[in-house]
Motif scaffolding. Structure first.
Motif, short mmCIF file in Angstrom:
data_model
loop_
_atom_site.label_atom_id
_atom_site.label_comp_id
_atom_site.label_asym_id
_atom_site.label_seq_id
_atom_site.Cartn_x
_atom_site.Cartn_y
_atom_site.Cartn_z
N HIS A 335 0.85 -1.19 0.00
CA HIS A 335 0.00 0.00 0.00
C HIS A 335 0.89 1.24 0.00
N PRO A 336 0.50 2.30 -0.75
CA PRO A 336 1.35 3.49 -0.81
C PRO A 336 1.39 4.28 0.50
N LEU A 337 2.32 3.92 1.34
CA LEU A 337 2.47 4.54 2.65
C LEU A 337 3.74 5.37 2.78
N LEU A 338 4.73 5.07 1.95
CA LEU A 338 6.06 5.63 2.20
C LEU A 338 6.16 7.12 1.90
N ALA A 339 5.60 7.57 0.79
CA ALA A 339 5.74 8.98 0.45
C ALA A 339 5.14 9.87 1.53
N GLU A 340 3.95 9.49 2.02
CA GLU A 340 3.33 10.27 3.10
C GLU A 340 4.19 10.23 4.36
N ALA A 341 4.71 9.06 4.69
CA ALA A 341 5.52 8.95 5.91
C ALA A 341 6.76 9.84 5.82
N ILE A 342 7.34 9.95 4.64
CA ILE A 342 8.50 10.82 4.47
C ILE A 342 8.08 12.28 4.54
N LEU A 343 6.95 12.62 3.89
CA LEU A 343 6.44 13.99 3.99
C LEU A 343 6.19 14.38 5.44
N THR A 345 7.88 13.91 7.93
CA THR A 345 9.09 14.41 8.60
C THR A 345 9.34 15.88 8.28
N TYR A 346 8.60 16.42 7.31
CA TYR A 346 8.75 17.82 6.91
C TYR A 346 7.57 18.69 7.33
N LEU A 347 6.38 18.10 7.41
CA LEU A 347 5.17 18.88 7.66
C LEU A 347 4.77 18.79 9.13
N PRO A 348 4.20 19.87 9.68
CA PRO A 348 3.76 19.81 11.08
C PRO A 348 2.59 18.84 11.23
N ALA A 349 2.55 18.17 12.35
CA ALA A 349 1.44 17.25 12.63
C ALA A 349 0.16 18.05 12.81
N PRO A 350 -0.96 17.56 12.32
CA PRO A 350 -2.21 18.28 12.49
C PRO A 350 -2.69 18.20 13.94
N ALA A 351 -3.48 19.19 14.32
CA ALA A 351 -4.07 19.16 15.66
C ALA A 351 -5.00 17.95 15.77
N ARG A 352 -4.95 17.29 16.91
CA ARG A 352 -5.80 16.12 17.11
C ARG A 352 -7.22 16.55 17.45
N ALA A 353 -8.17 16.01 16.70
CA ALA A 353 -9.58 16.28 17.00
C ALA A 353 -9.94 15.69 18.36
N LEU A 354 -10.82 16.35 19.06
CA LEU A 354 -11.22 15.88 20.38
C LEU A 354 -12.16 14.68 20.25
N GLU A 355 -11.93 13.68 21.09
CA GLU A 355 -12.82 12.54 21.12
C GLU A 355 -14.09 12.89 21.90
N ILE A 356 -15.16 12.17 21.61
CA ILE A 356 -16.40 12.35 22.35
C ILE A 356 -16.71 11.06 23.10
N ALA A 357 -17.59 11.16 24.07
CA ALA A 357 -17.96 9.98 24.85
C ALA A 357 -18.59 8.94 23.93
N ASP A 358 -18.14 7.71 24.07
CA ASP A 358 -18.61 6.63 23.20
C ASP A 358 -19.83 5.98 23.84
N ASP A 359 -20.99 6.19 23.23
CA ASP A 359 -22.23 5.64 23.76
C ASP A 359 -22.45 4.19 23.36
N ARG A 360 -21.60 3.69 22.44
CA ARG A 360 -21.75 2.30 22.01
C ARG A 360 -20.36 1.66 21.91
N PRO A 361 -19.72 1.38 23.02
CA PRO A 361 -18.35 0.85 23.01
C PRO A 361 -18.23 -0.49 22.30
N ALA A 362 -19.33 -1.21 22.13
CA ALA A 362 -19.26 -2.49 21.42
C ALA A 362 -18.80 -2.30 19.97
N ILE A 363 -19.13 -1.15 19.39
CA ILE A 363 -18.72 -0.90 18.00
C ILE A 363 -17.22 -0.70 17.93
N ALA A 364 -16.67 0.09 18.86
CA ALA A 364 -15.22 0.29 18.89
C ALA A 364 -14.50 -1.04 19.12
#
Length: 453
Positions: A335-343, A345-364
């Motif tokens: 799967h094409p993973l390498l070019a993104e992984a190398i990029l 190392t140059y680009l700032p990591a995006p802000a992590r979206a906040l998680e919400i309370a999981d009302d159906r943990p069986a799905i996770a």
């Protein structure tokens, strides 16, 4: 022409790697181990200078032949990027127009082709049906003729569907406009002026018994996996499809190509913008295809490029920084993973979206079980409801498993959003990559749909 080559040679100077252990080498070697990749090559070009060229492993396992900067790799669908550049060169020369109706180039075309533009071939929104050209005895002319006889698969401009027919018809137009067969046009417009002596087609034919083609010095063998063991996996690209795939090139030649692009030697800036502009579809929608290039947002930037094989070649370019990453491998089942992984190392990591309370943990829990079993080569079907059979089969496919292997063990699974239609967005933190997956489930928490966003 000789002056251009000399100017480019002067630019082909590899600048020193960043201080300390090079993270790119570690990224490439890790993926080679995880996905049994015999050989690879990497180039990083930034603002017209080569930051890095790296070669790794074996071009041919049987002969223990190492990968070098002159090893020729199969580019597969990355060929479309070159077709797009060739298209824009002919546009700049006034030999055709992106808005030309197809009837300008085919006097025998049906009237409905009056409503299809050349640009819609290059961005996969033409409406042409996608079931012609796979036969060994097909030709460019026969594919075009069959397309003329066949009703549209969808109204032109309403969708973008990746396929073969668009680029075969586009090739016919380029040959009419340029006055030469496509391989000769590429040679004269791009390869020879840039000194790309290791790039070209094998001109192969296959009658079902014997395959015959040109001898390509230093050609890498292509491999796959069978029962977990390395196997040969010889891709065949028929000549009628050379507008869409089949080009061979070296990491040195591709670095030279993007040095020339950064230096303005290939296209005007406005033409590059056209290559990297997503197709505008009817109803205000936007496609992910430019003119032979794939375009999408990535880490707050616009990423343009293409992969092929699906990962025999992978090119990712951030135009705003004139930063290009080129990755070549000889493992077809990757799967094409390498070019993104190398990029990354140059680009700032995006802000992590906040998680919400999981009302159906069986799905996770079902998500975790499905991914873990698929990555281990086991059947993930127990996590899916009968309505999710197709999604389970997709997750168990060889290419999905290659993607999961490359991302490493799964860590946290967090719910980000529940959409109005009930679809749920989860963040999956793998060891080497974070992804968003969309999921639907039945009342018991069994998955009915599961796909990366």
């Amino acid at each position: 022409m000789r002056g251009l080559v000399l100017a480019l040679v002067a630019l082909l100077v590899v600048t020193p790697a960043r201080a300390g252990t090079d993270p790119v080498d570690a990224i490439v070697k890790r993926q080679m181990q995880l996905n049994t990749i015999p050989g690879a090559a990497v180039a990083i070009i930034e603002r017209g200078r080569i930051v890095k060229i790296g070669t790794y492993g074996m071009a041919n396992v049987e002969w223990s032949a190492p990968v070098g900067s002159d090893t020729r790799f199969q580019l597969a669908s990355v060929t479309k990027m070159f077709t797009g550049v060739l298209l824009m060169r002919l546009v700049e020369q006034g030999k055709l127009g992106l808005d030309d109706p197809l009837t300008r180039w085919f006097s025998e075309a049906p009237q409905r082709w009056q409503g299809v533009q050349v640009r819609q071939l290059a961005n996969h929104s033409s409406g042409l049906a996608e079931q012609w050209g796979a036969a060994r005895d097909a030709t460019v002319d026969s594919v075009v003729a069959k397309a003329m006889e066949t009703p549209f698969a969808y109204p032109p401009g309403s969708e973008a569907r990746y396929g073969f027919t668009d680029f075969t018809v586009l090739r016919a137009i380029l040959e009419k406009a340029g006055g030469k067969p496509l391989p000769a046009l590429l040679r004269d417009e791009l390869l020879t002026p840039l000194g790309m002596t290791g790039t070209g087609f094998a001109m192969a034919t296959d009658d079902g018994t014997v395959r015959v083609g040109d001898v390509l010095a230093h050609r890498a063998s292509v491999y796959g996996l069978r029962d977990g063991r390395l196997s040969t996996s010889d891709f065949f690209f028929a000549p009628q499809g050379y507008g869409a795939g089949g080009l061979y090139s070296t990491i040195e030649d591709l670095a030279r190509f993007f040095v020339a692009m950064d230096a303005g030697k290939l296209l005007r800036p406005e033409s590059i913008r056209m290559l990297e502009t997503p197709a505008a579809l009817s109803g205000g929608k936007q496609a992910s295809f430019g003119l032979g290039w794939v375009v999408r947002p990535y880490r707050g930037a616009t990423l343009a490029g293409h992969s092929g094989g699906p990962a025999l070649a992978d090119i990712a370019r951030i135009e705003a920084r004139q930063l290009t990453v080129v990755v070549l491998t000889n493992q077809q089942l990757f799967h094409p993973l390498l070019a993104e992984a190398i990029l990354d190392t140059y680009l700032p990591a995006p802000a992590r979206a906040l998680e919400i309370a999981d009302d159906r943990p069986a799905i996770a829990a079902a998500v975790r079980s499905a991914v873990t079993h698929a990555a281990a080569g086991e059947d993930p079907a127990a996590s899916f409801a009968p309505a999710g059979k197709g999604a389970a089969q997709s997750l168990a496919s060889p290419f999905a498993r290659a993607m999961l292997r490359g991302m490493g063990p799964l860590g946290a699974v967090g719910l980000l959003e529940v959409l109005p239609d009930g679809e749920r967005r989860y963040r999956l933190d793998f060891a080497y990559k974070t992804m968003i997956w969309r999921t639907t489930a039945d009342a018991e928490g069994k998955l009915t749909g599961f796909r990366p966003e």
